[in-house]
Write an enzyme that holds these catalytic residues in place. Structure first.
Site, PDB file in Angstrom:
ATOM      1  N   THR A 101       0.472  -1.531  -0.139  1.00 50.23           N
ATOM      2  CA  THR A 101      -0.359  -0.289   0.021  1.00 50.23           C
ATOM      3  C   THR A 101       1.184   1.160   0.137  1.00 50.23           C
ATOM      4  O   THR A 101       2.001   1.211   0.223  1.00 50.23           O
ATOM      5  CB  THR A 101      -0.877  -0.295   1.118  1.00 50.23           C
ATOM      6  OG1 THR A 101      -0.333   0.200   2.213  1.00 50.23           O
ATOM      7  CG2 THR A 101      -1.590  -0.804   1.405  1.00 50.23           C
ATOM      8  N   CYS A 102       0.213   2.711  -0.098  1.00 53.69           N
ATOM      9  CA  CYS A 102       0.860   3.891  -0.249  1.00 53.69           C
ATOM     10  C   CYS A 102       0.846   4.411   1.293  1.00 53.69           C
ATOM     11  O   CYS A 102       0.016   5.593   0.945  1.00 53.69           O
ATOM     12  CB  CYS A 102       0.166   4.259  -0.922  1.00 53.69           C
ATOM     13  SG  CYS A 102       1.219   6.534  -1.986  1.00 53.69           S
ATOM     14  N   ASP A 103       1.468   4.050   1.918  1.00 51.87           N
ATOM     15  CA  ASP A 103       1.086   3.993   3.627  1.00 51.87           C
ATOM     16  C   ASP A 103       2.745   3.999   3.921  1.00 51.87           C
ATOM     17  O   ASP A 103       2.661   2.330   4.263  1.00 51.87           O
ATOM     18  CB  ASP A 103      -0.360   3.266   4.097  1.00 51.87           C
ATOM     19  CG  ASP A 103      -0.581   3.696   5.275  1.00 51.87           C
ATOM     20  OD1 ASP A 103       0.565   4.439   5.745  1.00 51.87           O
ATOM     21  OD2 ASP A 103      -2.182   3.365   5.965  1.00 51.87           O
ATOM     22  N   ASN A 163      -6.185   0.817   0.251  1.00 48.18           N
ATOM     23  CA  ASN A 163      -5.392   1.734  -1.039  1.00 48.18           C
ATOM     24  C   ASN A 163      -5.650   0.399  -2.600  1.00 48.18           C
ATOM     25  O   ASN A 163      -4.996   0.644  -2.785  1.00 48.18           O
ATOM     26  CB  ASN A 163      -4.714   1.120  -0.472  1.00 48.18           C
ATOM     27  CG  ASN A 163      -3.746   2.052  -1.209  1.00 48.18           C
ATOM     28  OD1 ASN A 163      -2.452   2.522  -1.269  1.00 48.18           O
ATOM     29  ND2 ASN A 163      -4.436   3.130  -2.205  1.00 48.18           N
TER      30      ASN A 163
END
Length: 388
Positions: free
Chosen positions: A331-333, A371
């Site tokens: 994920t973009c986290d 996401n």
């Protein structure tokens, strides 16, 4: 047959390596070995000196429930109306213990209508609800008590459990209200110290003495460890033996019947999670197609599983020198990272597969699809062992 992203997967594979070699999955795959679950259930049924119930929350997959029923498990720890209904549908004759000690009135009403007969409680306010709403005939209420945690990864006592003094008051009130009085506790998750159970059982006797009430049953909770670390097999039999000996010693001829409610200890080792390497960033951090928002959600809380195999796309082991790597999920986290470093082959490459063994507990149920990631295929295998 099993479907994955429109593809048909064969019904039963030999092992995770065969899935990798023949299917080349780009999404995570949770591989279930029913034979492993059956073997673990047999260890509990043969070794634990009382009733074995399964904590459904750990993995409520219907295949898990059906396999446990076939192995002889006849009771289930349920924590919600949904779990009550699941077991009522799959195993209408099985015991259902509603041992989540805090419930809305609507949840109590649902359980009463469903015929639940076993409850836990850890506060005066919640006991008052049960006395008001639950018919006492044939119903058991077990005050849940807590002690300082020893030998466990994390402590359930921060959320649940009465002090021994309060538990004694609750036990006395349960008996006075006409319910069957029992006791329950939980030593904490992944508890490897048998002495934790001994301490709790001795305290249970003190509670009974303070209350002037005999406990009909003593539920020693879950906490039984799964196999998370290479070379360190959980000694379940030592825990079972100490529980039985301590109960007989402490209570004598008036010993309560024993119950346990393993979740992780039953189901974790029957599953392996296949993940794929999306990238190795400049020879350092490894990015996987699954992470803490998916099947690896609990690792930041209880630590990494080090029973890991790294396989090339042809299903053969990626050997060689090893080094510590930072592992990120897809994920973009930035929170999507496994704790610390994991020791992996130095030559690990994009397209390789990382197989996490013992991944069956609190994994399928925590997949968030955050996401847009988290699509997880399911597969069944004869074995989870991968040849070196």
């Amino acid at each position: 047959m099993q479907e994955r992203a429109g593809k048909i997967m064969q019904t039963v594979w030999q092992d995770p390596a065969e899935i990798i070699r023949k299917s080349q999955p780009d999404d995570p795959v949770m591989v279930f070995a029913p034979s492993v679950l059956e073997q673990t259930a047999k260890r509990f049924l043969d070794g634990f000196p009382g009733l074995v119930t399964y904590a459904v929350k750990a993995n409520p997959d219907e295949a898990v429930i059906q396999t446990l029923l076939g192995a002889g498990i006849g009771g289930f720890d349920v924590a919600s109306p949904a779990e009550i209904d699941l077991i009522g549908r799959l195993a209408p004759g099985a015991a259902r213990h509603y041992h989540n000690p805090v419930r809305a009135r609507s949840e109590i009403a649902h359980a009463v209508k469903a015929g639940v007969k076993a409850w836990s409680v850890d506060s005066e306010s919640e006991l008052a609800k049960l006395i008001e709403m639950v018919p006492p005939e044939g119903c058991e209420i077990s005050p849940r008590f807590k002690l300082p945690v020893t030998g466990a990864i994390y402590d359930f006592g921060s959320k649940f459990g009465a002090t021994p003094d309060l538990a004694a008051e609750l036990l006395s009130r349960v008996a006075e209200a006409g319910f069957t009085p029992s006791l329950t506790f939980h030593p904490g998750t992944q508890c490897t110290d048998p002495g934790a159970w001994e301490h709790y059982i001795r305290t249970a006797r003190d509670i009974c003495d303070m209350a002037g009430t005999r406990a009909h049953r003593l539920n020693v909770g879950g906490g039984f460890p799964s196999h998370r670390v290479h070379g360190v097999l959980p000694d379940l039999e030592a825990i079972f033996d100490l529980i039985g000996r301590t109960n007989a010693e402490v209570f004598g001829d008036d010993a309560p019947a024993l119950v346990c409610e393993p979740g992780r200890g039953l189901c974790a080792d029957a599953f392996s999670l296949i993940t794929r390497v999306k990238a190795v960033r400049d020879g350092t951090a490894v990015f996987l197609n699954d992470g803490v928002y998916g099947g690896l959600a609990e690792l930041p809380v209880i630590g990494n599983i080090d029973r890991v195999d790294v396989l090339r796309p042809d299903g053969t082991p990626r050997g060689g020198d090893e080094m510590g790597r930072v592992i990120f999920g897809p994920t973009c986290d930035s929170v999507d990272r496994l704790p610390g470093d994991m020791v992996l082959p130095d030559a690990i490459a994009e397209g390789d597969y990382v197989v996490f063994h013992g991944a069956g507990a609190y994994s399928v149920v925590t997949n968030t699809r955050f996401n847009g990631f988290g699509e997880m295929a399911r597969a069944t295998a004869m074995s989870l062992e991968i040849a070196a």
